[in-house]
Design a protein around this motif. Structure first.
Motif, PDB file in Angstrom:
ATOM      1  N   MET A   1      51.086   1.645   4.078  1.00  0.00           N
ATOM      2  CA  MET A   1      50.655   1.008   5.484  1.00  0.00           C
ATOM      3  C   MET A   1      50.293  -0.922   5.387  1.00  0.00           C
ATOM      4  O   MET A   1      50.200  -1.199   3.661  1.00  0.00           O
ATOM      5  CB  MET A   1      49.200   1.675   5.740  1.00  0.00           C
ATOM      6  N   ILE A   3      48.170  -3.941   4.579  1.00  0.00           N
ATOM      7  CA  ILE A   3      46.560  -4.251   4.847  1.00  0.00           C
ATOM      8  C   ILE A   3      46.438  -5.882   4.460  1.00  0.00           C
ATOM      9  O   ILE A   3      47.156  -6.269   3.394  1.00  0.00           O
ATOM     10  CB  ILE A   3      46.467  -3.730   3.458  1.00  0.00           C
ATOM     11  N   ASP A  76      47.670  -2.791   9.610  1.00  0.00           N
ATOM     12  CA  ASP A  76      47.246  -0.902  10.302  1.00  0.00           C
ATOM     13  C   ASP A  76      45.784  -0.873   9.716  1.00  0.00           C
ATOM     14  O   ASP A  76      45.147  -0.468  10.741  1.00  0.00           O
ATOM     15  CB  ASP A  76      48.268  -0.040   9.779  1.00  0.00           C
ATOM     16  N   LEU A  77      45.072  -1.848   8.903  1.00  0.00           N
ATOM     17  CA  LEU A  77      43.388  -1.399   8.122  1.00  0.00           C
ATOM     18  C   LEU A  77      43.523  -2.723   7.714  1.00  0.00           C
ATOM     19  O   LEU A  77      44.495  -3.648   6.833  1.00  0.00           O
ATOM     20  CB  LEU A  77      43.913  -0.253   6.984  1.00  0.00           C
ATOM     21  N   VAL A  79      40.848  -3.366   4.921  1.00  0.00           N
ATOM     22  CA  VAL A  79      40.210  -3.375   3.431  1.00  0.00           C
ATOM     23  C   VAL A  79      39.478  -4.561   2.975  1.00  0.00           C
ATOM     24  O   VAL A  79      39.593  -5.529   2.505  1.00  0.00           O
ATOM     25  CB  VAL A  79      41.370  -3.018   2.476  1.00  0.00           C
ATOM     26  N   ALA A  95      43.348  -4.506  14.053  1.00  0.00           N
ATOM     27  CA  ALA A  95      43.773  -3.725  12.938  1.00  0.00           C
ATOM     28  C   ALA A  95      43.988  -2.184  13.764  1.00  0.00           C
ATOM     29  O   ALA A  95      43.163  -1.936  14.488  1.00  0.00           O
ATOM     30  CB  ALA A  95      43.300  -3.621  11.363  1.00  0.00           C
ATOM     31  N   LEU A  97      43.593   1.060  12.682  1.00  0.00           N
ATOM     32  CA  LEU A  97      42.520   2.107  12.192  1.00  0.00           C
ATOM     33  C   LEU A  97      41.677   0.884  11.751  1.00  0.00           C
ATOM     34  O   LEU A  97      40.588   1.823  10.916  1.00  0.00           O
ATOM     35  CB  LEU A  97      43.730   2.333  10.960  1.00  0.00           C
ATOM     36  N   GLY A  99      39.046  -0.764  10.100  1.00  0.00           N
ATOM     37  CA  GLY A  99      38.671  -1.261   9.239  1.00  0.00           C
ATOM     38  C   GLY A  99      36.989  -0.674   8.090  1.00  0.00           C
ATOM     39  O   GLY A  99      36.861   0.752   8.512  1.00  0.00           O
ATOM     40  N   ILE A 100      37.750  -0.092   6.801  1.00  0.00           N
ATOM     41  CA  ILE A 100      36.827   0.488   5.355  1.00  0.00           C
ATOM     42  C   ILE A 100      36.054  -0.716   4.829  1.00  0.00           C
ATOM     43  O   ILE A 100      37.045  -1.931   4.172  1.00  0.00           O
ATOM     44  CB  ILE A 100      37.945   1.486   5.103  1.00  0.00           C
ATOM     45  N   ARG A 133      33.863   4.184   7.553  1.00  0.00           N
ATOM     46  CA  ARG A 133      34.383   3.522   8.042  1.00  0.00           C
ATOM     47  C   ARG A 133      33.627   1.945   8.727  1.00  0.00           C
ATOM     48  O   ARG A 133      32.520   2.284   9.174  1.00  0.00           O
ATOM     49  CB  ARG A 133      34.619   4.292   9.409  1.00  0.00           C
ATOM     50  N   VAL A 176      42.505   5.015   1.342  1.00  0.00           N
ATOM     51  CA  VAL A 176      43.653   4.970   2.094  1.00  0.00           C
ATOM     52  C   VAL A 176      44.984   5.690   2.554  1.00  0.00           C
ATOM     53  O   VAL A 176      45.212   5.959   3.423  1.00  0.00           O
ATOM     54  CB  VAL A 176      43.769   3.325   1.369  1.00  0.00           C
ATOM     55  N   LEU A 179      43.915   8.171   4.856  1.00  0.00           N
ATOM     56  CA  LEU A 179      43.471   7.553   6.462  1.00  0.00           C
ATOM     57  C   LEU A 179      45.344   7.157   6.916  1.00  0.00           C
ATOM     58  O   LEU A 179      45.570   7.977   8.193  1.00  0.00           O
ATOM     59  CB  LEU A 179      43.331   6.351   6.637  1.00  0.00           C
TER      60      LEU A 179
END
Length: 310
Positions: A1, A3, A76-77, A79, A95, A97, A99-100, A133, A176, A179
């Motif tokens: 992914m 990131i 994609d994500l 973090v 993003a 997906l 954020g986390i 999330r 990750v 996901l």
């Protein structure tokens, strides 16, 4: 992914290193800009530069300029860990997906900037990490990963935070991967159980000797390495001397006629009565001097039984 890593303080560095070492691509490391009279680069900025990851320090990630930069990177994500700014929903949406966020508590307990310190201050025997999330609320999103950790009764907040940061990197990588494969398990937080963990200030460091010895010990542990606990030795001459207290130990019960803050034993040790129990000072730092063991301090300072600390 693909990131984007958003982090500022040292708690985020192990996660950045783990992401860099993985099969995923860290497009950019974003940290808060340096502040203060002598601004220094953030730990995440320094770590990114050492790893060869592009880094950026915008005034805010919620501006149109920041969002446009993120959109162009096509992540994609996101973090996020120890970053220092709440992300708006429009920012999270850049993003695919969202954020986390890695948070150093068992959410919904200790939402806020100082979860590790408050867990130690309150004398908790267990804490942990939660990956959520992200939502625009403060640490309020649903959990997608949890790791429980026992707290050693002599462990300082700094020592515990280091352990949690290292373990948190493993938890981030686990989430990750979930996901990436669509196998994550989402658990909503119970908002009725939420507690707050605001940033500590120097005022939190003043020792109140009417509290129990155990509570004071937890205070000393919680305030290491910052802002640190302190007390004033009321000397018979020369005025009060402030001592920063680095390390203490529980030391039996105080006599019924001994007032809190009064020295009950000295010589090779320095034992002070509290509201419940005695406390032995092990390592202290006089104002303007280095930290030292109490035996060294007593060789140059005549503390007597009956002297008062306040």
């Amino acid at each position: 992914m693909r990131i984007l890593m958003l982090g500022t303080g040292p708690f985020a560095v192990p996660s950045l290193r783990a992401l860099h070492a993985s099969k995923h691509e860290v497009l950019l490391a974003v940290s808060r800009p340096p502040r203060g009279r002598k601004p220094l680069p953030a730990p995440v900025q320094l770590a990114a530069e050492s790893l060869g990851i592009p880094d950026w320090q915008p005034e805010t990630v919620n501006s149109d300029e920041s969002r446009q930069k993120f959109v162009e990177l096509q992540p994609d994500l996101l973090v996020v860990c120890d970053y220092g700014e709440i992300l708006k929903s429009e920012t999270l949406a850049v993003a695919r997906l969202g954020g986390i966020n890695l948070h150093g508590s068992l959410l919904p307990e200790y939402r806020g900037a100082a979860p590790v310190q408050w867990a130690v201050l309150n004398g908790d025997s267990e804490t942990g990490n939660t990956v959520i999330r992200m939502t625009p609320g403060l640490d309020a999103g649903p959990a997608v990963g949890v790791d429980r950790v026992a707290i050693d009764p002599d462990e300082t907040a700094g020592e515990l935070e280091f352990r949690l940061a290292e373990r948190g990197a493993d938890l981030v990588m686990k989430v990750v991967e979930q996901l990436a494969t669509g196998t994550e398990i989402v658990v909503e937080q119970d908002k009725s159980q939420a507690t707050k963990a605001p940033r500590l200030t120097k005022e939190h460091g003043q020792i109140d000797w009417t509290r129990s010895a155990l509570e004071i010990k937890n205070q000393v542990r919680a305030l290491q390495p910052w802002p640190r606990a302190f007390t004033d030795w009321q000397r018979s001459s020369g005025g009060p001397l402030r001592l920063i207290v680095h390390r203490v130990a529980l030391c039996g019960d105080s006599a019924s006629n001994t007032a809190p803050g009064v020295v009950v034993a000295t010589g090779g040790e320095l034992v002070i009565a509290s509201g419940k129990g005695n406390l032995s000072l092990l390592e202290i730092q006089p104002t303007g001097k280095r930290a030292m063991r109490v035996e060294e301090f007593l060789r140059g300072n005549s503390v007597q039984v009956g002297d008062r600390f306040s």
